[in-house]
Design an enzyme around this catalytic site. Structure first.
Site, mmCIF file in Angstrom:
data_model
loop_
_atom_site.group_PDB
_atom_site.id
_atom_site.type_symbol
_atom_site.label_atom_id
_atom_site.label_comp_id
_atom_site.label_asym_id
_atom_site.label_seq_id
_atom_site.Cartn_x
_atom_site.Cartn_y
_atom_site.Cartn_z
ATOM 1 N N TRP A 99 0.836 -1.208 0.000
ATOM 2 C CA TRP A 99 0.000 0.000 0.000
ATOM 3 C C TRP A 99 0.864 1.250 0.000
ATOM 4 O O TRP A 99 0.521 2.242 -0.645
ATOM 5 C CB TRP A 99 -0.980 -0.011 1.170
ATOM 6 N N ASP A 165 -1.980 6.655 5.978
ATOM 7 C CA ASP A 165 -3.008 5.711 5.553
ATOM 8 C C ASP A 165 -3.275 4.791 6.738
ATOM 9 O O ASP A 165 -2.449 3.953 7.083
ATOM 10 C CB ASP A 165 -2.492 4.918 4.343
ATOM 11 N N LYS A 189 -12.289 -1.950 6.734
ATOM 12 C CA LYS A 189 -11.517 -2.795 7.646
ATOM 13 C C LYS A 189 -12.074 -2.657 9.072
ATOM 14 O O LYS A 189 -12.460 -3.635 9.683
ATOM 15 C CB LYS A 189 -10.033 -2.437 7.662
#
Ligand SMILES: *Cc1c(COP(=O)(O)O)cnc(C)c1O
Length: 355
Positions: A99, A165, A189
């Protein structure tokens, strides 16, 4: 058979969130209509958005001068919105996994990206701690929890503002929001279903760069319209609000962090003890509390498929590891009950007896 949901995302949600959302899908706030079929500008839905924003601020102790937004496009759109809005000529990025790499790729469209450190040399199984940041960078970006590689990053001590993030660990542990110009997280999530993206942005950090920003990609557009410039993802925002209420009732982020430490601790202890398994993250302080990655120990590699079938037959869902790590990944987000973690541990112990 009871299913234990270890999917990495979209992932497990509290029963409370599912029940309240199911009710509102049929009859929202006494309107006799579904939450999916009312105007986002109705007073009932505006109240949902307002309460969700207020609870994010309360649970994360967001200081004055920050805006909380519910946008769309996922964390992946934030990879470019962040530099679009905040990067002058240069930005610093810490590369701790897939990511982070995607965030770096997008930032390069907007200027010079300085990769301050990377753990690519060991397939991202550790977190680099010693690195220099260029003083003239606009911010340091990092991924607070590496969902794929099972590592976590604590806020780096640097003089630059941070951008993070937090898709896979937001609301799992306290965060000192004052250190950040921007925090973003896909909802799917630790918050709600996919379709909403939580953004916490420092108002003062905006409007400092010269480049023109298209309307939808400018945070100020969404701040000025309280996340209602265009139609927000109403159902995911509604569901996210239920999770925020659930978390507040539980005692908030500080209380859930204790549970998360206990849950992850139990599972890592078993991985370290059980002769069949090995953690993929050697440094204990780097191990994620949300995504526990492990492989078959040396000598038992050929039993991988057998364990997957063994666990699946006992109700474990979603434990196959990401292809870039292999082995297994048990995602144990906030909503994961301790009993499900215990069920996985018992499964590992039963499997050990067969060898
Ligand atoms: C899941 C995830 C993403 C991707 O989010 P999308 O909402 O699918 O764009 C980005 N970063 C991290 C850390 C993630 O866990």
């Amino acid at each position: 058979m009871k299913k234990h949901n270890f999917y990495a995302g979209p992932s497990i949600l509290p029963e409370f969130t599912k029940e309240k959302t199911a009710e509102a899908v049929m009859n929202f706030a006494g309107t006799g209509l579904s939450v999916m079929e009312v105007s986002h500008r109705s007073k009932e839905f505006v109240a949902v958005m307002d309460e969700a924003v207020a609870l994010v601020k309360e649970l994360l102790k967001v200081p004055e001068g920050y805006s909380v937004l519910f946008l769309q496009g996922g964390a992946s759109l934030q990879f470019l919105m962040a530099p679009y809005n905040l990067m002058d000529k240069k930005a610093a990025y810490l590369n701790t996994g897939a990511w982070s790499k995607k965030a770096i790729k997008e930032a390069k469209f907007f200027g010079e990206v300085v990769e301050v450190a990377s753990s690519a040399d060991a397939n991202f199984n550790y977190i680099p701690k010693q690195f220099e940041v260029p003083a003239d960078a606009s911010y340091l970006h990092y991924t607070s929890n590496n969902t794929i590689f099972g590592t976590k990053v604590d806020a780096p001590e640097v003089s630059l503002p941070l951008v993070a993030d937090m898709s896979s660990d937001i609301f799992s542990r306290p965060v000192d929001v004052a250190k950040y110009d921007l925090i973003y997280a896909g909802a799917q999530k630790n918050l709600g279903p996919s379709g909403a993206t939580l953004v916490i942005v420092k108002d003062e950090a905006l409007g400092k760069i010269d480049r023109p920003i298209p309307t939808m990609l400018d945070y100020r557009t969404h701040i000025g319209s309280e996340s209602m410039f265009n139609t927000p993802s109403t159902l995911p925002v509604f569901a996210s609000l239920q999770t925020l209420r659930w978390l507040k009732e539980l005692g908030g982020v500080e209380a859930i962090e204790k549970v998360n430490i206990e849950k992850a601790g139990m599972l890592y202890d078993e991985i370290d003890r059980n002769k069949l398994f090995a953690s993929t993250v050697p440094n204990k302080e780097d191990r994620s509390l949300m995504n526990v990655t492990f492989v078959m120990a040396p000598g038992y590699e050929e039993a991988e498929k057998e364990f997957l079938d063994f666990a699946t037959a006992r109700g474990m869902v979603g434990i196959k590891g990401h292809r870039s790590v292999g082995g297994f990944r048990a995602s144990i987000y906030n909503a994961m009950p301790v009993d499900s973690v215990k069920a996985l541990i018992e499964t590992m112990q039963e499997f050990e007896k067969t060898k």
